[in-house]
Design an enzyme around this catalytic site. Sequence first.
Site, PDB file in Angstrom:
ATOM      1  N   ASP A  22       0.716  -1.214  -0.068  1.00 32.87           N
ATOM      2  CA  ASP A  22       0.079   0.066  -0.203  1.00 32.87           C
ATOM      3  C   ASP A  22       0.890   1.278   0.036  1.00 32.87           C
ATOM      4  O   ASP A  22       2.000   1.344   0.359  1.00 32.87           O
ATOM      5  CB  ASP A  22      -0.773   0.036   1.344  1.00 32.87           C
ATOM      6  CG  ASP A  22      -1.891  -1.081   1.182  1.00 32.87           C
ATOM      7  OD1 ASP A  22      -2.367  -1.598   0.050  1.00 32.87           O
ATOM      8  OD2 ASP A  22      -2.273  -1.494   2.213  1.00 32.87           O
TER       9      ASP A  22
HETATM   10  N1  URA Z   1      -1.261  -5.915   3.994  1.00 27.89           N
HETATM   11  C1  URA Z   1      -2.084  -4.604   3.795  1.00 27.89           C
HETATM   12  O1  URA Z   1      -3.076  -4.402   4.399  1.00 27.89           O
HETATM   13  N2  URA Z   1      -1.212  -3.626   3.302  1.00 27.89           N
HETATM   14  C2  URA Z   1       0.072  -3.978   2.514  1.00 27.89           C
HETATM   15  O2  URA Z   1       0.665  -2.858   2.157  1.00 27.89           O
HETATM   16  C3  URA Z   1       0.514  -5.195   2.611  1.00 27.89           C
HETATM   17  C4  URA Z   1      -0.125  -6.220   3.208  1.00 27.89           C
END
Ligand code: URA
Length: 230
Positions: free
Chosen positions: A102
């Site tokens: 993310d």
């Molecule tokens: N899980 C998430 O919620 N975000 C990420 O970036 C990676 C795994």
Amino acid sequence: MRLDRFLSNLPCFNRQQVRLLLVERRVRVDGIAVADPKHEVREFSRVEVDGQVLQAGRPARYFMLHKPAGCVSATLDPQHPTVLDLIDEPDKGDLHIAGRLDYNTTGLMLITNDGQWSRRLTQPKTKLPKVYYVETEQPIEQAYVAKFHEGFYFAFEDLTTQPAELVVLGSHSARLSIVEGRYHQVKRMFGFYDNKVVGLHRERMGPLVLDPELLPGQYRALRPDEIASI
Ligand code: URA
């Protein structure tokens, strides 16, 4: 693709000729004589018959990046900097990300042009653990551990997450190991408790550990032993 199929797909050889070429050991893949018709030919393989190059082979490329917060795991984005903006390499259009993170998640990101390799890394069936350091808004209860192991039902995908290992490190921090990479998986798991993830950092993907020498935004090529470990 199998070597015999690769050769007989070429206009210059029929299947009978291919059989002979292999038996007579006139075919070399990556510089080594190969007689096995099932030998795997990839886009990265160099294939020669009697010293004549039939496929030069593209170089396979593998990088590890320390993803900083505030950039997107995409190759192109009209608004935000992308992880590929941090990579200074030729033919960047050829590269893709193996396992997205993310916008504000930091840590290990693997970038390659080898689709088979990245699939092995990310497919849930390979069960490679992805290890995250997590910080949350609310306290993390010891009771979470059993639930993370049991799994969470994700209605959108209609599945229950595979057993995950949660180790509580402090009142608001934990280390989590998951074998899948569902959309926002870690945030949704903690979301079950209405506990917002406020810090998320990927430390490891299977045997590949984020190099502590890499500062956020820096990257390096993988070593041959790292590439072979997947
Ligand atoms: N899980 C998430 O919620 N975000 C990420 O970036 C990676 C795994």
